[in-house]
Design a protein around this motif. Structure first.
Motif: not given
Length: 296
Positions: A252-257
């Motif tokens: 999820a943290s990566i997708a936010k990028l």
């Protein structure tokens, strides 16, 4: 790291195509102490090689495996094969592998993931082995990519200012690398087809095909529509890095990028499609896996 260094990492000479996580449960037999899943590991290596190498005019790529087993070379190596061999053009990948049954059992038993640095067995382990920075520094990774190498990283036991020591998960390393090196996409290869609404061993478990991540970090299931949005996840008692829960959080943290993340079963046709970058846009109905994307 200063702003200039961060800027350099975002401007690789050769853009980073993909960061791949080889899940420990996919390449080892997770319930058997220190046992490799040889069939899966061989298939995963073959698939990675296939998607990394492009533009070769030769039908044969010479092997470079000098590894030994029982004192004998597994492959016959003729150095003359390399004399007239074209330099193959390969896509930029980073590989991060898990420990599976070669690390989690021992870490769980010793308590190293909970800060057990004062315990003799944990302290002795740090003293007896070289303390490595498992993630490597970003400048070294970026330089290796620009030189055409494929960095291979892993999680490890590390010293920690708050707990004394802990386990630095490969999933956390991937999020850190993705933040600074901006790959086109990230692929987690696991031992199941993706994220389910409950443990996949349960008969009514539903595979979540697409998850959308909002700006605030919260996420929701897009496909298939669920009446109950609650997703249950369990962690094996010997898994010291959080299992699927950590994967979802880091993904999820990566997708936010703005970087698409795919969680898919290793050594399958579905994993090849994810590794090849063929899942941009709409997720095909016949693809089995979980895509995690930014909703904004």
């Amino acid at each position: 790291m200063d702003d200039h260094q961060r800027s350099e990492h975002r401007n690789l000479v050769k853009p980073l195509r993909c960061i791949v996580k080889l899940g420990g449960a996919a390449i080892t037999c997770k319930n058997d102490l220190e046992k490799i899943n040889e069939a899966n590991l061989e298939m995963v290596a073959t698939q990675l090689r296939r998607v990394m190498i492009s533009g070769s005019s030769s039908s044969k790529v010479p092997g470079m495996d000098w590894s030994k087993r029982n004192g004998k070379l597994e492959t016959s190596l003729d150095v003359d094969e390399f004399k007239d061999q074209e330099l193959l053009e390969s896509s930029s990948f980073i590989v991060v592998h898990g420990a599976g049954s070669f690390g989690h059992f021992q870490a769980s038993q010793s308590g190293v993931h909970k800060g057990g640095l004062k315990r003799p067995i944990v302290k002795a382990g740090f003293v007896a082995t070289r303390i490595s920075i498992a993630s490597a520094d970003l400048s070294t990774v970026a330089k290796a990519l620009d030189l055409g190498f494929i960095p291979v990283l892993h999680g490890d036991a590390v010293l920690d200012e708050l707990q004394g020591c802990t386990i630095l998960s490969g999933d956390v390393i991937i999020r850190h690398l993705a933040e600074h090196l901006k790959p086109d996409y990230v692929v987690f290869l696991t031992d199941v087809f993706g994220v389910y609404d409950r443990p996949p061993t349960e008969p009514d478990a539903v595979l979540l095909k697409e998850i959308a991540v909002r700006e605030d970090g919260n996420w929701s299931v897009v496909k298939p529509p669920l009446e109950d949005s609650q997703v249950e996840m369990t962690v094996a008692t010997h898994d010291t890095t959080g299992g699927m829960q950590t994967k979802i959080s880091e993904a999820a943290s990566i997708a936010k990028l703005g970087i698409d993340v795919y969680i898919v079963k290793a050594a399958t046709t579905h994993s090849v499609r994810a590794l090849s970058g063929d899942l941009k846009g709409n997720i095909p109905d016949d693809w089995l896996g979980t895509a995690i994307r930014f909703a904004g």
